[in-house]
Design an enzyme around this catalytic site. Structure first.
Site, mmCIF file in Angstrom:
data_model
loop_
_atom_site.group_PDB
_atom_site.id
_atom_site.type_symbol
_atom_site.label_atom_id
_atom_site.label_comp_id
_atom_site.label_asym_id
_atom_site.label_seq_id
_atom_site.Cartn_x
_atom_site.Cartn_y
_atom_site.Cartn_z
ATOM 1 N N ASP A 166 59.137 33.148 41.677
ATOM 2 C CA ASP A 166 58.814 33.345 40.865
ATOM 3 C C ASP A 166 58.303 34.682 42.013
ATOM 4 O O ASP A 166 57.977 34.671 42.895
ATOM 5 C CB ASP A 166 56.968 33.241 39.923
ATOM 6 C CG ASP A 166 57.103 34.836 39.305
ATOM 7 O OD1 ASP A 166 57.188 34.954 38.449
ATOM 8 O OD2 ASP A 166 55.703 35.044 39.678
ATOM 9 N N GLU A 290 40.223 48.728 43.155
ATOM 10 C CA GLU A 290 40.154 48.213 42.032
ATOM 11 C C GLU A 290 41.263 49.357 40.918
ATOM 12 O O GLU A 290 40.574 50.506 40.661
ATOM 13 C CB GLU A 290 40.271 46.830 41.696
ATOM 14 C CG GLU A 290 39.959 46.164 42.507
ATOM 15 C CD GLU A 290 41.684 45.150 42.303
ATOM 16 O OE1 GLU A 290 42.308 45.651 41.755
ATOM 17 O OE2 GLU A 290 41.282 43.525 43.270
#
Length: 492
Positions: A166, A290
């Site tokens: 992944d 963020e």
């Protein structure tokens, strides 16, 4: 526009140089500690970055303080229009392009080490003077950051039980000469699950971090379940976007692979049972800005990557982004749009015309859905479509539904629909007490005592569609079709 085949970061920058207004460069020295982001905030960060900011060109800094010969590229994906250039399609069609890429995967291939550009220069961790903080010009976004962050590192790891691999992007802070902290949001990414499996056996998890890659890989790496379930390597979708397989190479010090034409590769292992306070070197209590536009709190206990080696191309280019910039919207939002389009199309074919995960939601919190009602029985199905989106993407907080005559990429048009086609006591549907996102500061008991725990809050559907039986009452004024090029050939 110059014909350039994009296959890595360098060819992406070459393409942008050929398009007016898409790339700027400077030879003036810049400090990677907060100054670089402070400059780019004004140039083209966009997104939820503190104003003033704007959507502008990508930028390359050719002189980095403390890193002789280093370059840093920022904002490569901080414009939806620019992403369209880099992926070869119209900005409005990106969701459809990404949706099709998942359905037509092309598996990556492994090439010989001698052919891998990412291993042209090798630095081993056991060499005297090895220090990732000198080798990797990772910036800080603000002066409050916990430390230098790798914001666009493609983390590649494999399931220790099945071997399935992944690729995802995580927040990683350089903590020492050979240690990096990594934030793995519980339940949100496959690599976090791989780490848990390895730790149960008391084993480290090999991981490679590829920095400076083809933008197709950066976009595809942001797909999430259920669109790309456990066992689906998102590099397959990146291969579909380019119609050729992504090339990987075997790492030199760990049993894992990395992206062969990346600018930088970090080889390492996530250590079992080892945790570190994210801001141990700064003591600020903050991590970095963020995507919602706020500084995330420093995590008290994060897993640690022990670095074994750093390999690079000759004259490598560091790539970074500002956390709450439009770049995050492109990477997180477009794959989510593709996933919602796919789900709704399966449930009600032909009804959802397009989806936009808007900038003001950071690409994750807000979805605008363009829905077409063609018969009386379609009434209510638009709300069902919104529920489908909520059921699969816990991070979504608001879904705004509009008709086919509204441009979902023009927020003024969306707000016009909300103003003239929405009554809050009739068209606002609230869903309290469900999982949302912990980085939204309003999603917690500090905001309201009825919120049980951080991240559990209220979702809402804003149904700004016209009732089917009243569509004639809400027909927009029609104007004559005329080609403005006849009058203003230089403008259009």
């Amino acid at each position: 526009m110059k014909k350039v085949e994009v296959e890595d970061l360098r060819s992406a920058l070459e393409l942008l140089r050929s398009i007016p207004g898409q790339l700027v460069e400077t030879d003036v020295e810049v400090d990677p500690n907060a100054e670089l982001s402070g400059v780019y905030r004004h140039v083209g960060a966009g997104g939820t970055v503190m104003r003033p900011t704007q959507e502008g060109p990508a930028m390359v800094f050719n002189s980095i303080k403390g890193h002789e010969g280093a370059k840093i590229a920022i904002g490569v994906l901080s414009s939806r229009k620019r992403v369209g250039y880099l992926l070869g399609t119209e900005p409005e069609k990106l969701g459809f392009l990404l949706k099709d890429s998942v359905s037509h995967p092309i598996k990556p291939i492994v090439i010989e080490n001698s052919k891998a550009k990412c291993q042209e220069i090798v630095h081993y961790a056991d060499e005297e003077g090895f220090d990732i903080r000198r080798l990797i010009p990772a910036p800080t976004n603000t002066q409050d950051d916990a430390g230098p962050y790798i914001t666009l590192g493609m983390c590649y790891a494999s399931n220790p039980e099945t071997g399935d691999s992944d690729v995802t992007i995580h927040r990683m802070c350089l903590q020492s000469k050979d240690e990096i902290s990594i934030f793995l949001q519980p339940g949100a990414r496959h690599i976090g699950y791989f780490r848990e499996l390895a730790e149960k056996e008391g084993r480290p998890l090999p991981i490679s971090i590829s920095i400076g890659v083809d933008p197709a890989i950066e976009i595809a790496s942001c797909f999430e379940p259920p669109t790309t379930p456990l066992g689906y390597d998102e590099l397959q979708a990146a291969g579909a976007l380019r119609n050729k397989p992504v090339e990987l190479v075997q790492c030199l010090t760990i049993d894992e692979r990395a992206i062969a034409n990346a600018e930088y590769i970090i080889e390492g292992e996530i250590l079992p049972y080892v945790r570190v306070r994210e801001d141990q070197n700064s003591g600020t209590g903050k991590a970095m800005p963020e995507f919602p536009g706020y500084c995330g709190p420093a995590n008290p206990k994060l897993p640690v990557i022990k670095v074994k080696a750093v390999t690079t191309r000759r004259d490598p280019i560091m790539q970074t982004c500002i956390g709450p910039s439009e770049e995050h919207v492109s990477m997180a939002g477009i794959p989510t749009e593709a996933s919602i389009l796919s789900m709704v199309e399966k449930a009600m074919p032909g009804k959802c015309l397009n989806v936009y995960n808007a900038s003001f939601g950071g690409g994750k919190y807000v979805t605008i859905m363009q829905f077409k009602k063609t018969m009386p029985s379609d009434e209510g199905r638009q709300r069902q479509a919104a529920l489908l989106a909520f059921s699969s993407f816990a991070e979504l907080k608001h879904v705004i539904l509009v008709d086919e005559d509204v441009d979902i990429f023009d927020i003024n048009d969306v707000m016009w629909a909300m103003t003239t086609r929405f009554q809050a006591d009739v068209d606002l549907i609230t869903i309290p007490g469900v999982q949302c996102h912990p980085l939204d500061p309003s999603n917690g008991p500090e905001y309201h005592p009825d919120i049980r725990t951080r991240g559990v809050a209220c979702k809402a559907i804003f149904d700004c569609t016209v009732p089917f039986e009243q569509k004639d009452r809400f027909e927009r004024a029609k104007f004559m079709e005329a080609d403005p090029k006849h009058w203003l050939p230089d403008m259009f």
